[in-house]
Design a protein around this motif. Structure first.
Motif, short mmCIF file in Angstrom:
data_model
loop_
_atom_site.label_atom_id
_atom_site.label_comp_id
_atom_site.label_asym_id
_atom_site.label_seq_id
_atom_site.Cartn_x
_atom_site.Cartn_y
_atom_site.Cartn_z
N HIS A 85 1.18 -1.44 0.24
CA HIS A 85 -0.22 0.40 -0.10
C HIS A 85 0.91 1.23 0.12
O HIS A 85 2.07 1.87 0.55
CB HIS A 85 -0.60 -0.13 1.19
CG HIS A 85 -1.70 1.37 1.32
ND1 HIS A 85 -3.53 0.77 1.23
CD2 HIS A 85 -1.70 2.56 1.20
CE1 HIS A 85 -3.96 2.14 1.29
NE2 HIS A 85 -3.32 3.28 0.96
N LEU A 86 1.22 1.98 -1.34
CA LEU A 86 1.38 3.36 -1.41
C LEU A 86 0.53 4.55 -0.41
O LEU A 86 -0.22 4.35 -1.27
CB LEU A 86 1.86 3.21 -2.80
CG LEU A 86 3.97 3.10 -3.00
CD1 LEU A 86 3.72 1.72 -2.52
CD2 LEU A 86 3.75 4.05 -4.30
N ASP A 87 0.87 5.36 -0.18
CA ASP A 87 0.14 6.14 0.46
C ASP A 87 0.82 7.07 0.33
O ASP A 87 1.53 7.71 0.97
CB ASP A 87 -0.88 5.96 1.48
CG ASP A 87 -2.28 6.66 1.49
OD1 ASP A 87 -1.80 8.11 1.02
OD2 ASP A 87 -3.46 6.25 2.08
N GLY A 88 -0.33 8.48 0.09
CA GLY A 88 0.96 9.77 -0.05
C GLY A 88 0.06 10.38 1.27
O GLY A 88 1.23 12.36 1.55
N TYR A 121 -3.76 8.67 6.55
CA TYR A 121 -5.37 7.79 6.15
C TYR A 121 -3.81 5.96 6.17
O TYR A 121 -4.32 5.49 6.22
CB TYR A 121 -4.57 8.46 4.51
CG TYR A 121 -5.87 9.47 4.73
CD1 TYR A 121 -6.67 9.57 6.06
CD2 TYR A 121 -6.42 9.88 3.75
CE1 TYR A 121 -7.31 11.11 6.05
CE2 TYR A 121 -7.54 10.88 3.15
CZ TYR A 121 -7.81 11.46 4.78
OH TYR A 121 -8.61 12.32 4.18
N LEU A 122 -2.52 6.69 6.24
CA LEU A 122 -2.42 5.01 5.32
C LEU A 122 -1.62 4.44 7.35
O LEU A 122 -2.09 2.93 6.98
CB LEU A 122 -0.28 5.60 5.37
CG LEU A 122 0.02 4.38 5.24
CD1 LEU A 122 0.09 3.58 4.40
CD2 LEU A 122 1.67 4.59 5.11
N ASN A 123 -1.79 4.86 8.40
CA ASN A 123 -1.94 4.42 9.65
C ASN A 123 -3.26 4.01 9.90
O ASN A 123 -3.50 2.78 10.23
CB ASN A 123 -1.52 5.38 10.57
CG ASN A 123 0.10 5.59 10.59
OD1 ASN A 123 1.05 4.92 10.46
ND2 ASN A 123 1.01 6.52 11.28
N HIS A 176 5.00 5.22 2.96
CA HIS A 176 4.00 7.02 2.74
C HIS A 176 5.00 6.85 1.86
O HIS A 176 6.73 6.93 1.57
CB HIS A 176 5.01 7.35 4.15
CG HIS A 176 4.65 8.29 4.22
ND1 HIS A 176 5.35 9.66 4.53
CD2 HIS A 176 3.65 9.71 2.90
CE1 HIS A 176 4.32 11.13 4.04
NE2 HIS A 176 3.40 10.99 3.11
N CYS A 177 4.61 7.64 0.62
CA CYS A 177 5.74 8.47 -0.86
C CYS A 177 4.83 9.76 -1.19
O CYS A 177 3.41 9.12 -1.31
CB CYS A 177 5.81 7.41 -1.67
SG CYS A 177 6.49 7.31 -2.88
N ASN A 178 4.92 10.29 -1.52
CA ASN A 178 5.01 11.89 -2.07
C ASN A 178 4.27 11.14 -3.12
O ASN A 178 5.18 10.52 -4.04
CB ASN A 178 5.89 12.54 -2.09
CG ASN A 178 5.32 14.30 -2.13
OD1 ASN A 178 4.99 14.21 -4.25
ND2 ASN A 178 5.35 14.79 -2.45
N GLY A 232 -3.74 8.09 -2.15
CA GLY A 232 -3.87 9.67 -0.99
C GLY A 232 -4.00 10.84 -1.55
O GLY A 232 -5.03 10.60 -1.39
N HIS A 233 -3.59 11.52 -2.21
CA HIS A 233 -4.86 12.81 -2.52
C HIS A 233 -4.29 13.16 -3.87
O HIS A 233 -4.27 13.03 -4.42
CB HIS A 233 -4.49 14.16 -1.28
CG HIS A 233 -4.56 13.70 -0.16
ND1 HIS A 233 -5.41 14.00 0.54
CD2 HIS A 233 -3.77 13.47 0.64
CE1 HIS A 233 -5.73 14.01 2.03
NE2 HIS A 233 -4.16 13.50 2.13
N ASP A 234 -5.77 13.71 -4.11
CA ASP A 234 -6.31 14.25 -5.58
C ASP A 234 -7.59 14.98 -5.78
O ASP A 234 -8.01 15.27 -4.52
CB ASP A 234 -6.69 13.24 -6.07
CG ASP A 234 -6.29 13.04 -7.93
OD1 ASP A 234 -5.67 14.47 -8.70
OD2 ASP A 234 -6.44 12.33 -8.95
N ALA A 235 -7.52 15.98 -6.50
CA ALA A 235 -8.59 16.62 -6.65
C ALA A 235 -8.82 16.90 -8.46
O ALA A 235 -7.75 17.58 -8.63
CB ALA A 235 -8.34 17.99 -5.68
N TYR A 236 -9.73 17.42 -8.79
CA TYR A 236 -10.38 18.16 -9.75
C TYR A 236 -10.57 19.95 -10.01
O TYR A 236 -11.46 20.08 -9.06
CB TYR A 236 -11.23 17.49 -10.62
CG TYR A 236 -11.88 18.06 -12.11
CD1 TYR A 236 -11.30 18.40 -12.70
CD2 TYR A 236 -13.24 18.48 -11.94
CE1 TYR A 236 -11.43 19.40 -14.45
CE2 TYR A 236 -13.92 18.98 -12.97
CZ TYR A 236 -12.47 19.51 -14.26
OH TYR A 236 -13.27 20.47 -14.99
#
Length: 295
Positions: free
Chosen positions: A112-115, A119-121, A138-140, A164-168
């Motif tokens: 699981h790669l998470d930005g 949230y990862l925890n 944890h990875c940018n 991770g995080h995203d947005a339009y």
């Protein structure tokens, strides 16, 4: 008292509908601008400093309890699904005989790669409750494409989660323009790099995306499941529920997409995918050791 980094805030212009953590406060052309990460949704946003209001502990607890209730409901539904899967698999494995066979099960291993480390925890805690073997990194988001190859070689997972995080942002382009998305391009590049290593959709199952991500590009890049078909926000734990279904479905069975999505918190508006083979393998005899079952 002013708003500071890591404070929990709401946006006045949005009636404080979503709780955010303040990640950074910087000077913009028209004053201070805050970079915000959603507390329960995988959403990143910019907001004028003046549009923010700090959320008190009482209100935070109220919203938190609402989400915890939804999470427990999803977990309970998943437990029911898993129980039915186990009963069916046990019957088929033993040929329907009354004799109890001493077998063991190996669920799919997850990378699981998470930005977002918070949230990862949260996700790792849920994986542990469900009983899924997982490694969290944890990875940018921007660094994921360059790191994924080495991570796959080292951990050799059955299932890969890229999130991770995203947005339009509508002002940055059309809904089909990848440049209008915060991290969809990085998620897509990471999927492509993973598929260079392992091209088979059944040998490595991939979930990719976050809130409002460009669903179509992630599927085209090679993801089995992705967000977000309707460009809506997805809950922080939704990837775990998808992965859990795949991990505990026998490898000889194919998973109906709706069966995977129905127990998530977001549903088909925020998540989608393609028909995929399960990962679980059964062996015998069983020796004493850890048992991967729900607690």
């Amino acid at each position: 008292m002013g708003i500071s980094k890591m404070d929990i805030v709401g946006r006045i212009s949005y009636n404080c509908d979503i709780l955010f953590r303040v990640i950074e406060i910087k000077e913009g052309k028209n004053g201070k601008v805050a970079i915000l990460y959603g507390e329960d949704f995988r959403l990143v946003a910019d907001a004028p400093y003046e549009d923010l209001v700090q959320i008190d502990q009482k209100e935070r607890l109220k919203k938190s309890q609402q989400f915890r209730s939804l999470e427990e409901q999803s977990l309970q539904l998943f437990r029911q699904d898993l129980h039915l899967l186990q009963e069916k698999h046990e019957y088929e494995s033993t040929g329907g005989y009354a004799k109890t066979y001493n077998y063991f099960q190996i669920p799919g291993k997850v990378l699981h790669l998470d930005g977002d480390p918070v949230y990862l925890n949260k996700c790792l805690a849920l994986y542990e409750r469900i009983g899924i073997p997982v490694t969290g990194v944890h990875c940018n988001e921007k660094e994921m494409p360059s790191k994924i190859g080495q991570l796959l070689d080292y951990y050799r997972p059955d299932i890969l989660v890229i999130t991770g995080h995203d947005a339009y942002t509508k002002s940055k382009g059309d809904i089909n323009d990848l440049n209008a998305y915060r991290h969809s391009k990085h998620f897509g590049l990471t999927v492509r790099e993973a598929r260079r290593k392992i091209s088979s959709l059944d040998q490595l199952v991939i979930f990719a995306g976050a809130c409002q991500s460009h669903f179509e590009s992630l599927i085209q890049a090679g993801a089995n499941f992705a967000s977000s078909p309707s460009r809506v926000n997805i809950h922080a734990l939704d990837p775990v529920y998808i992965v859990a279904k795949i991990s505990f479905t026998p490898f000889m069975e194919r998973i109906n997409v709706w069966d995977v999505l129905r127990n998530t918190l977001t549903g088909e508006k925020g998540l989608g995918g393609i028909e995929t083979r399960g990962i679980l393998r059964t062996g015998m005899p069983k020796n004493s050791g850890p048992d991967h079952t729900l607690s």
